[in-house]
Design an enzyme around this catalytic site. Sequence first.
Site: not given
Ligand code: GAR
Length: 198
Positions: A94, A113, A177-178
């Site tokens: 971030m 994203h 989904q990510e």
């Molecule tokens: C995820 O949802 C990712 O897509 C988002 O932060 C989260 C991190 O989760 N990223 C953004 O918003 C970047 N602009 P994680 O630390 O559990 O992977």
Amino acid sequence: MKNIVILISGGGSNMAAIVRAAERDRWADRFGARIAAVVSNKAEAGGLALAKSHGIDTAVVPHKDFATREAFDEALAKVVDGYSPALVVLAGFMRILTPGFVGRYAGRLVNIHPSLLPAFPGLNTHQRAIEAGCKVAGVTVHQVTTELDHGPILAQAVVPVLPDDTAATLAGRVLAQEHLLYPRAIAGWLSDTSSHNR
Ligand code: GAR
């Protein structure tokens, strides 16, 4: 061996999904690739412990220790360059990166994203999708360019927005989904670059 360096800021659930996919799908044998290091800008990032438990190098470069974005990115790049990465993966990292950092890893820097880009770059994507009355939402994996949350799209997944969704319930549906999409997109990138090198 192609080194992958993953940058995180928090829980690292996407990083964990990538690490598990690399082991399960034998990226070392199939693509000659390995997760070489996980680097965080926050010492308290939950994902660091998981990375360590998989035998992956970890490092912390606290952005608060640096007066400027440029100085932080320079220090971060020094750590990342220590692994001569074929691919740098932003997984919930971030921080806005400077053009210098992005240019240094041009063509080998990817991000995930939680929206269907080009809709909703930036923060609070799920709340904004609900407020806009979107019937679908989703996630995008893209190459990073100097413009925030832009760049060539590598993969997307779509989920429905349900009538009683809150930002939290929608975020959970998207995150599931990510965890499928990001490992798949990286494997696709590794497969493409392996075949180009043949
Ligand atoms: C995820 O949802 C990712 O897509 C988002 O932060 C989260 C991190 O989760 N990223 C953004 O918003 C970047 N602009 P994680 O630390 O559990 O992977």
